[in-house]
Motif scaffolding. Structure first.
Motif, PDB file in Angstrom:
ATOM      1  N   ASP A 105       0.915  12.254  -5.210  1.00  0.00           N
ATOM      2  CA  ASP A 105      -0.086  11.492  -4.465  1.00  0.00           C
ATOM      3  C   ASP A 105       0.544  10.184  -3.986  1.00  0.00           C
ATOM      4  O   ASP A 105       1.511   9.705  -4.577  1.00  0.00           O
ATOM      5  N   PRO A 106       0.022   9.591  -2.916  1.00  0.00           N
ATOM      6  CA  PRO A 106       0.614   8.356  -2.419  1.00  0.00           C
ATOM      7  C   PRO A 106       0.447   7.212  -3.418  1.00  0.00           C
ATOM      8  O   PRO A 106      -0.557   7.147  -4.136  1.00  0.00           O
ATOM      9  N   PRO A 107       1.420   6.317  -3.489  1.00  0.00           N
ATOM     10  CA  PRO A 107       1.319   5.170  -4.408  1.00  0.00           C
ATOM     11  C   PRO A 107       0.150   4.261  -4.034  1.00  0.00           C
ATOM     12  O   PRO A 107      -0.244   4.178  -2.873  1.00  0.00           O
ATOM     13  N   LEU A 108      -0.365   3.553  -5.047  1.00  0.00           N
ATOM     14  CA  LEU A 108      -1.524   2.692  -4.834  1.00  0.00           C
ATOM     15  C   LEU A 108      -1.234   1.216  -5.134  1.00  0.00           C
ATOM     16  O   LEU A 108      -2.067   0.374  -4.853  1.00  0.00           O
ATOM     17  N   ARG A 109      -0.074   0.929  -5.673  1.00  0.00           N
ATOM     18  CA  ARG A 109       0.234  -0.458  -6.064  1.00  0.00           C
ATOM     19  C   ARG A 109       1.229  -1.093  -5.114  1.00  0.00           C
ATOM     20  O   ARG A 109       2.120  -0.439  -4.579  1.00  0.00           O
ATOM     21  N   VAL A 110       1.107  -2.411  -4.985  1.00  0.00           N
ATOM     22  CA  VAL A 110       2.012  -3.169  -4.120  1.00  0.00           C
ATOM     23  C   VAL A 110       3.456  -2.965  -4.535  1.00  0.00           C
ATOM     24  O   VAL A 110       4.335  -2.737  -3.683  1.00  0.00           O
ATOM     25  N   ASP A 111       3.715  -2.976  -5.851  1.00  0.00           N
ATOM     26  CA  ASP A 111       5.106  -2.914  -6.321  1.00  0.00           C
ATOM     27  C   ASP A 111       5.699  -1.517  -6.240  1.00  0.00           C
ATOM     28  O   ASP A 111       6.866  -1.333  -6.597  1.00  0.00           O
ATOM     29  N   GLU A 112       4.945  -0.551  -5.759  1.00  0.00           N
ATOM     30  CA  GLU A 112       5.467   0.805  -5.595  1.00  0.00           C
ATOM     31  C   GLU A 112       6.006   1.055  -4.188  1.00  0.00           C
ATOM     32  O   GLU A 112       6.509   2.135  -3.905  1.00  0.00           O
ATOM     33  N   TYR A 113       5.859   0.070  -3.295  1.00  0.00           N
ATOM     34  CA  TYR A 113       6.294   0.228  -1.908  1.00  0.00           C
ATOM     35  C   TYR A 113       7.509  -0.651  -1.607  1.00  0.00           C
ATOM     36  O   TYR A 113       7.529  -1.837  -1.943  1.00  0.00           O
ATOM     37  N   ASP A 114       8.507  -0.066  -0.967  1.00  0.00           N
ATOM     38  CA  ASP A 114       9.724  -0.798  -0.623  1.00  0.00           C
ATOM     39  C   ASP A 114       9.729  -1.333   0.802  1.00  0.00           C
ATOM     40  O   ASP A 114      10.451  -2.266   1.112  1.00  0.00           O
TER      41      ASP A 114
END
Length: 126
Positions: A105-114
């Motif tokens: 599933d797509p990430p939901l947290r800010v720190d999971e996105y680069d």
């Protein structure tokens, strides 16, 4: 991947806006995508996310049933349709991208996105 968010503006409460996020590169379809927002004096928060193929979508409770996230992989673009806007939706909206295993599933947290776009300002007047 490079991201460019657009479509923000000033709208009255109850109105609608459609945000776009254009991505560079030929591998857009391999990225999960998300929308986040940051109001003045507040932390950046999750709004919505979508799986690489558009099949899985998640929304923050505060926008559920009002916002719709979608993507067009052929055009390397993601969208956020925002209806029934409220003054509390006022914020800078950011799009983000992250490669994850296709089955996740797509990430939901800010720190999971680069990867992040530059943000587009949405102002909702009462």
């Amino acid at each position: 991947v490079q991201l460019q968010a657009s479509g923000g503006g000033l709208v009255q409460a109850g109105g609608s806006l459609r945000l776009s996020c254009a991505a560079s590169g030929r591998t857009f379809s391999s990225y999960a995508m998300g929308w986040f927002r940051q109001a003045p004096g507040k932390e950046r928060e999750f709004v919505a996310a979508i799986k690489w193929n558009g099949a899985g979508r998640n929304y923050a409770d505060s926008v559920k049933d009002r916002f719709t996230i979608s993507r067009d992989n052929a055009k390397n673009t993601m969208f956020l349709q925002m209806n029934s806007l409220k003054p509390e939706d006022t914020a800078v909206y950011y799009c983000a991208a992250q490669k994850v295993p296709y089955y996740r599933d797509p990430p939901l947290r800010v720190d999971e996105y680069d990867y992040w776009g530059q943000g587009t300002l949405v102002t909702v007047s009462s």
